[in-house]
Design an enzyme around this catalytic site. Structure first.
Site, PDB file in Angstrom:
ATOM      1  N   LYS A 115       2.380  -3.285   6.469  1.00  0.00           N
ATOM      2  CA  LYS A 115       2.727  -3.543   5.068  1.00  0.00           C
ATOM      3  C   LYS A 115       4.229  -3.340   4.862  1.00  0.00           C
ATOM      4  O   LYS A 115       4.881  -4.090   4.135  1.00  0.00           O
ATOM      5  CB  LYS A 115       1.924  -2.609   4.144  1.00  0.00           C
ATOM      6  CG  LYS A 115       0.441  -2.928   4.118  1.00  0.00           C
ATOM      7  CD  LYS A 115       0.164  -4.230   3.393  1.00  0.00           C
ATOM      8  CE  LYS A 115      -1.267  -4.673   3.449  1.00  0.00           C
ATOM      9  NZ  LYS A 115      -1.524  -5.969   2.802  1.00  0.00           N
TER      10      LYS A 115
ATOM     11  N   SER B  17       0.827  -1.212   0.000  1.00  0.00           N
ATOM     12  CA  SER B  17       0.000   0.000   0.000  1.00  0.00           C
ATOM     13  C   SER B  17       0.859   1.259   0.000  1.00  0.00           C
ATOM     14  O   SER B  17       1.966   1.282   0.565  1.00  0.00           O
ATOM     15  CB  SER B  17      -0.853  -0.008   1.267  1.00  0.00           C
ATOM     16  OG  SER B  17      -1.478   1.243   1.450  1.00  0.00           O
TER      17      SER B  17
ATOM     18  N   TYR C 136      -1.588   0.125  10.070  1.00  0.00           N
ATOM     19  CA  TYR C 136      -1.822  -0.597   8.809  1.00  0.00           C
ATOM     20  C   TYR C 136      -0.613  -0.447   7.873  1.00  0.00           C
ATOM     21  O   TYR C 136      -0.063  -1.433   7.368  1.00  0.00           O
ATOM     22  CB  TYR C 136      -3.097  -0.062   8.136  1.00  0.00           C
ATOM     23  CG  TYR C 136      -3.267  -0.535   6.722  1.00  0.00           C
ATOM     24  CD1 TYR C 136      -3.513  -1.870   6.443  1.00  0.00           C
ATOM     25  CD2 TYR C 136      -3.161   0.354   5.643  1.00  0.00           C
ATOM     26  CE1 TYR C 136      -3.643  -2.319   5.135  1.00  0.00           C
ATOM     27  CE2 TYR C 136      -3.291  -0.085   4.338  1.00  0.00           C
ATOM     28  CZ  TYR C 136      -3.531  -1.416   4.084  1.00  0.00           C
ATOM     29  OH  TYR C 136      -3.651  -1.854   2.796  1.00  0.00           O
TER      30      TYR C 136
HETATM   31  N1  UFG Z   1     -13.006  11.278   1.866  1.00  0.00           N
HETATM   32  C1  UFG Z   1     -14.005  12.220   2.083  1.00  0.00           C
HETATM   33  N2  UFG Z   1     -15.223  11.758   2.461  1.00  0.00           N
HETATM   34  C2  UFG Z   1     -15.514  10.438   2.642  1.00  0.00           C
HETATM   35  C3  UFG Z   1     -14.498   9.495   2.407  1.00  0.00           C
HETATM   36  C4  UFG Z   1     -13.250   9.962   2.022  1.00  0.00           C
HETATM   37  O1  UFG Z   1     -13.786  13.412   1.946  1.00  0.00           O
HETATM   38  O2  UFG Z   1     -16.652  10.113   3.011  1.00  0.00           O
HETATM   39  C5  UFG Z   1     -11.696  11.764   1.430  1.00  0.00           C
HETATM   40  C6  UFG Z   1     -10.567  11.337   2.353  1.00  0.00           C
HETATM   41  O3  UFG Z   1     -10.426  12.238   3.399  1.00  0.00           O
HETATM   42  C7  UFG Z   1      -9.390  11.306   1.385  1.00  0.00           C
HETATM   43  C8  UFG Z   1     -10.015  10.915   0.041  1.00  0.00           C
HETATM   44  O4  UFG Z   1     -11.399  11.176   0.175  1.00  0.00           O
HETATM   45  O5  UFG Z   1      -8.855  12.570   1.264  1.00  0.00           O
HETATM   46  C9  UFG Z   1      -9.838   9.437  -0.294  1.00  0.00           C
HETATM   47  O6  UFG Z   1     -10.240   8.668   0.839  1.00  0.00           O
HETATM   48  P1  UFG Z   1     -10.404   7.089   0.807  1.00  0.00           P
HETATM   49  O7  UFG Z   1     -10.870   6.667   2.164  1.00  0.00           O
HETATM   50  O8  UFG Z   1     -11.221   6.684  -0.370  1.00  0.00           O
HETATM   51  O9  UFG Z   1      -8.927   6.567   0.539  1.00  0.00           O
HETATM   52  P2  UFG Z   1      -7.561   6.877   1.338  1.00  0.00           P
HETATM   53  O10 UFG Z   1      -6.743   7.757   0.437  1.00  0.00           O
HETATM   54  O11 UFG Z   1      -7.795   7.345   2.700  1.00  0.00           O
HETATM   55  O12 UFG Z   1      -6.956   5.395   1.492  1.00  0.00           O
HETATM   56  C10 UFG Z   1      -6.395   4.667   0.456  1.00  0.00           C
HETATM   57  C11 UFG Z   1      -6.610   3.187   0.692  1.00  0.00           C
HETATM   58  C12 UFG Z   1      -5.921   2.739   1.959  1.00  0.00           C
HETATM   59  C13 UFG Z   1      -4.480   3.134   1.898  1.00  0.00           C
HETATM   60  C14 UFG Z   1      -4.322   4.600   1.595  1.00  0.00           C
HETATM   61  C15 UFG Z   1      -2.892   4.925   1.349  1.00  0.00           C
HETATM   62  O13 UFG Z   1      -7.974   2.893   0.787  1.00  0.00           O
HETATM   63  O14 UFG Z   1      -5.994   1.332   2.094  1.00  0.00           O
HETATM   64  O15 UFG Z   1      -5.034   4.942   0.410  1.00  0.00           O
HETATM   65  O16 UFG Z   1      -2.652   6.178   1.824  1.00  0.00           O
HETATM   66  F1  UFG Z   1      -3.876   2.868   3.080  1.00  0.00           F
END
Ligand code: UFG
Length: 335
Positions: free
Chosen positions: A145, A117, A141
């Site tokens: 990894k 990841s 997490y």
């Molecule tokens: N976000 C919102 N509203 C929501 C959900 C997400 O604004 O309801 C934002 C988050 O704050 C973030 C972006 O959308 O800025 C993407 O969020 P996600 O939860 O879709 O994905 P992440 O970037 O947090 O996480 C992903 C993977 C993880 C991994 C990470 C690596 O899902 O497994 O990238 O940094 F660890």
């Protein structure tokens, strides 16, 4: 044509990889505890319900099937939960994974593709992120990894195992043939949540609007799950060709902000989305964008679905037809 053990093969990314393995006439053998995976996502493949913490079941699997290589997805993968329950993550993602490679070693298998990841990097110092960017995970997490990659490196250095680790950025979208899609419970990822808001009129929180980005919201590198699946097949091929280990970033090199994602969903769905400006989600870096030059050059990876509109279109098709995920697929279709 080879027998590939796919741990966690019934999950979101795993099931798309299984589909690609079948398409290319490999024999995937899925080992999944169905905690987050879906039996209906892998209906055409050989399926074994089992947990990584059960060495006997794993050994029986290796004894029964002449396995040539392993793709290892099975892991816990919720960043927030990992902060609350770090031991659960170290136990499953590190301890159980080491037990798995010990069994792999016992059976004389020396090829493994690992699902890693972008969380290994933590807060980036430079964008785009290359594989030699320092790793400094900001949650358990990401730690697990990173630790497991180091374990794999040690096995490689002792001449036991060759591995390819793929560091995923934001996996998104759904199978363009509409058979598979994203079905997490609870869902925490942006694209499915925005689509849900478009479908049922609920609202979606925008976590943070004061980041140092052009529109104030976080920027991520979204990669289509089918392009991600292709990379696993290329990685297997590379391991078959030569004794080699490597680590590759998996992204498109394009960043999209939360607001841009919401706008794309609105256009694709032709519906309004209620977005509610909300406080920052702890631990979110402002920007995560990959350089995937290395996998393009070394493995010849070339994404087919790099643009946000296509990613969202495939996701929209899946969620529109399966508002309850795999529960919407009846026995007639899954038989
Ligand atoms: N976000 C919102 N509203 C929501 C959900 C997400 O604004 O309801 C934002 C988050 O704050 C973030 C972006 O959308 O800025 C993407 O969020 P996600 O939860 O879709 O994905 P992440 O970037 O947090 O996480 C992903 C993977 C993880 C991994 C990470 C690596 O899902 O497994 O990238 O940094 F660890």
């Amino acid at each position: 044509m080879s027998n590939i053990l796919v741990t966690g093969g019934a999950g979101y990314i795993g099931s798309h990889v299984v589909k690609e393995l079948l398409r290319q006439s490999h024999h995937p053998i899925i080992f999944d505890n169905l905690q987050t995976g879906h039996r209906k996502a892998v209906k055409d493949a050989l399926f074994i319900e089992g947990d990584l913490s059960d060495p006997e079941k794993l050994k029986e699997t290796f004894q029964t099937h002449a396995i040539d290589a392993v793709i290892h997805f099975a892991a816990n993968s919720l960043v927030g939960e990992s902060v609350q329950k770090p031991l659960k993550y170290f136990d499953n993602n590190v301890k159980n994974s080491i037990k798995l490679i010990e069994i792999i070693k016992e059976f004389g298998i020396n090829k493994l593709v690992f699902s890693s990841s972008a969380a290994v990097y933590g807060e980036p110092q430079e964008i785009p992120i290359t594989e030699d960017h320092p790793c400094s995970p900001t949650n358990p997490y990401g730690e697990t990894k990173w630790i497991f990659e180091k374990v794999l490196r040690a096995y490689h250095d002792e001449g036991i195992l060759n591995f390819i680790s793929l560091r995923y950025f934001n996996a998104a979208g759904a199978d363009p043939e509409r058979e598979l899609g994203e079905d997490h419970s609870p869902e925490s990822h942006l694209i499915p949540l925005v689509i849900k808001a478009a479908l049922d009129g609920t609202s979606v929180p925008v976590y943070g609007t004061d980041y140092n980005t052009p529109d104030g919201t976080c920027i991520r590198d979204y990669i289509h799950v089918t392009d991600l699946a292709d990379a696993h097949i290329l990685a297997l091929r590379k391991l078959e060709q030569k004794k080699f280990s490597g680590i590759y970033n998996m992204g498109n090199g394009n960043g999209y902000s939360v607001r841009e994602v919401i706008e794309t969903v609105k256009k694709v769905a032709g519906r309004e989305v209620k977005a509610v400006e909300s406080p920052r989600r702890p631990g979110d870096p402002a920007r995560l964008v990959a350089s995937s030059e290395k996998i393009r050059e070394e493995l010849g990876w070339a994404p087919q679905y790099p643009d946000m509109k296509t990613i969202v279109e495939t996701a929209w098709e899946w969620h529109r037809n399966h508002p309850n995920g795999y529960d919407d697929i009846g026995m007639a279709q899954s038989a």
